[in-house]
Write a protein that holds these residues in place. Structure first.
Motif, short mmCIF file in Angstrom:
data_model
loop_
_atom_site.label_atom_id
_atom_site.label_comp_id
_atom_site.label_asym_id
_atom_site.label_seq_id
_atom_site.Cartn_x
_atom_site.Cartn_y
_atom_site.Cartn_z
N GLU A 1 0.83 -1.21 0.00
CA GLU A 1 0.00 0.00 0.00
C GLU A 1 0.86 1.25 0.00
O GLU A 1 0.49 2.27 -0.59
CB GLU A 1 -0.94 -0.01 1.20
N GLU A 2 2.01 1.18 0.67
CA GLU A 2 2.92 2.33 0.74
C GLU A 2 3.32 2.80 -0.66
O GLU A 2 3.30 4.00 -0.97
CB GLU A 2 4.16 1.97 1.53
N GLU A 3 3.69 1.86 -1.52
CA GLU A 3 4.09 2.22 -2.88
C GLU A 3 2.96 2.91 -3.62
O GLU A 3 3.18 3.91 -4.32
CB GLU A 3 4.56 0.97 -3.63
N LYS A 4 1.74 2.39 -3.47
CA LYS A 4 0.59 2.99 -4.15
C LYS A 4 0.32 4.40 -3.62
O LYS A 4 0.05 5.32 -4.39
CB LYS A 4 -0.64 2.11 -3.95
N VAL A 5 0.41 4.55 -2.28
CA VAL A 5 0.15 5.86 -1.66
C VAL A 5 1.19 6.88 -2.12
O VAL A 5 0.85 8.03 -2.45
CB VAL A 5 0.15 5.74 -0.12
N ILE A 6 2.46 6.47 -2.16
CA ILE A 6 3.53 7.37 -2.60
C ILE A 6 3.31 7.76 -4.07
O ILE A 6 3.40 8.94 -4.43
CB ILE A 6 4.91 6.71 -2.42
N ASN A 7 3.02 6.78 -4.90
CA ASN A 7 2.83 7.05 -6.32
C ASN A 7 1.64 7.99 -6.55
O ASN A 7 1.69 8.91 -7.38
CB ASN A 7 2.62 5.76 -7.10
N ASN A 8 0.55 7.77 -5.82
CA ASN A 8 -0.63 8.64 -5.96
C ASN A 8 -0.32 10.06 -5.52
O ASN A 8 -0.75 11.03 -6.16
CB ASN A 8 -1.80 8.07 -5.15
N PHE A 9 0.42 10.20 -4.42
CA PHE A 9 0.78 11.53 -3.92
C PHE A 9 1.67 12.25 -4.94
O PHE A 9 1.48 13.44 -5.23
CB PHE A 9 1.50 11.38 -2.58
N LEU A 10 2.65 11.53 -5.49
CA LEU A 10 3.56 12.12 -6.47
C LEU A 10 2.79 12.52 -7.74
O LEU A 10 3.03 13.59 -8.31
CB LEU A 10 4.68 11.15 -6.82
N ASN A 11 1.87 11.68 -8.16
CA ASN A 11 1.08 12.00 -9.35
C ASN A 11 0.24 13.26 -9.15
O ASN A 11 0.02 14.03 -10.08
CB ASN A 11 0.16 10.83 -9.71
N GLN A 12 -0.19 13.48 -7.90
CA GLN A 12 -1.05 14.63 -7.62
C GLN A 12 -0.25 15.92 -7.40
O GLN A 12 -0.65 17.00 -7.87
CB GLN A 12 -1.93 14.36 -6.39
N TYR A 13 0.89 15.81 -6.70
CA TYR A 13 1.58 17.03 -6.27
C TYR A 13 2.95 17.26 -6.92
O TYR A 13 3.41 18.40 -6.94
CB TYR A 13 1.78 16.99 -4.75
N HIS A 14 3.59 16.22 -7.43
CA HIS A 14 4.95 16.39 -7.94
C HIS A 14 4.93 16.81 -9.42
O HIS A 14 4.27 16.18 -10.23
CB HIS A 14 5.75 15.09 -7.78
#
Length: 377
Positions: free
Chosen positions: A364-377
């Motif tokens: 889940e950590e990988e998915k959460v990180i990827n989603n956050f990066l897709n939204q804010y990075h």
């Protein structure tokens, strides 16, 4: 505290975390062992003596290998000596790896052949001293340009995790400005003590657009060099006020550190940190001023973190910064490691969580990180 009471000492030549018992400590250890033997004998147990280590086949036979997986007993080779650059992979399919030696910026620059995301992700490890190469590599394979950065232990740096200047980040920024075409956004991803470092950085450097903090701290704690004791961090040449973990009560220390060492079970640090915070009447002054941070913040925590109370501290950070997001995971520990026990070359440390809980949280950590990066990075 154990050193101040002349119970034991440590030597880097022997290995960090490996106690050398002094006469007073040896006497205390002997009394505790006698107490345990007496209690066990009264309960009908008989004593046997087994080796401290065992062949892999022993764990296969016992079922531990299948149940917990090899990752609970082994790790990437570079974790055996994190400052040995020769142990890190230099050839990664689809990713160029450069070793960086720029004053206090020591680490790696990972450049994907096909960069699909602008900006840069800067990765830090924790108290083990690694540059979080594993996460930098994973993200580079997904098209992010990344830096894997050492906090300490390398050339031009503090040799141990003590009094690390926050200004080291300026050498990283200089490198970014000089060598990376698309310089923004800048996301800093860090774990454990590295997350404490990163949160402090974001209070000083507005260049940081996003923070991803795995098992963060809300407080500034003491460094982990007990021969050169003091704050973990400095700013403008002065130590930043810190929670003194030596102020944890002796009974807390005895129960969670000394006795586990004697009976060869994992040590537990959470109670030490919790008690040190509780004992400090000026603890609010040692909080990291998260209210001053402009960056977007994602905090990933295990609700059963037994290294320190990252779940509780994430909620403190969020109370000061309403833009901070918490991703919490049940039955998961400090860094979602194996069966909840980290086996290092020097000692065993209880991190918390179950094998299934940590495995699920890691995915889940990988998915959460990827989603956050897709939204804010």
């Amino acid at each position: 505290l154990g050193k101040e009471l002349e119970l034991f000492t440590f030597s880097n030549k022997v290995g960090q975390g490996l106690p050398l018992w002094l006469p007073k400590g040896a006497a205390l250890r002997e009394r505790l062992e006698a107490f345990l033997r007496k209690a066990q004998k009264q309960a009908g147990y008989e004593q046997v003596v087994t080796p401290h280590i065992g062949h892999k086949n022993l764990y296969v036979t016992s079922g531990h290998w299948d149940k917990y997986g090899k990752d609970s007993l082994t790790s990437a080779e570079y974790y055996n000596d994190v400052t040995n650059l020769s142990l890190y992979p230099k050839k990664i399919n689809g990713v160029e790896v450069r070793v960086i030696d720029e004053d206090t910026f020591q680490g790696f620059h990972l450049i994907p052949e096909r960069k699909t995301h602008k900006g840069i992700v800067i990765c830090y490890g924790g108290s083990e001293g690694s540059p979080n190469f594993e996460e930098a590599q994973r993200l580079a394979k997904e098209g992010y340009e990344t830096l894997a950065v050492f906090m300490f232990g390398m050339k031009n740096q503090q040799k141990t995790l003590i009094k690390i200047p926050l200004e080291q980040f300026e050498d990283v920024l200089k490198y970014v400005n000089k060598n990376i075409e698309e310089k923004t956004p800048i996301t800093v991803l860090a774990a454990s003590k590295g997350a404490e470092y990163a949160l402090n950085l974001a209070t000083k450097y507005d260049e940081i657009s996003n923070l991803i903090l795995i098992a963060p701290s809300a407080y500034i704690f003491a460094g982990l060099d007990f021969d050169n004791y003091g704050s973990s961090w400095t700013w403008n040449g002065k130590e930043i006020e810190y929670i003194d973990i030596k102020k944890s009560s002796f009974l807390t220390y005895l129960k969670n550190i000394i006795v586990p060492i004697i009976i060869k079970s994992p040590v537990q640090y959470k109670a030490i940190y919790d008690n040190a915070v509780e004992q400090d009447l000026e603890r609010t002054r040692k909080l990291i001023p998260a209210q001053n941070i402009k960056a977007n913040i994602l905090m990933i925590v295990g609700e059963d973190d037994q290294m320190w109370g990252s779940y509780e501290m994430a909620k403190i950070i969020q109370s000061y910064n309403k833009n901070a997001i918490i991703s919490s995971h049940k039955n998961a520990g400090h860094i979602f490691e194996g069966n909840g026990v980290l086996n290092t070359p020097n000692m065993r440390i209880r991190l918390g969580g179950t094998s299934d809980g940590n495995k699920k949280a890691k995915l889940e950590e990988e998915k959460v990180i990827n989603n956050f990066l897709n939204q804010y990075h």
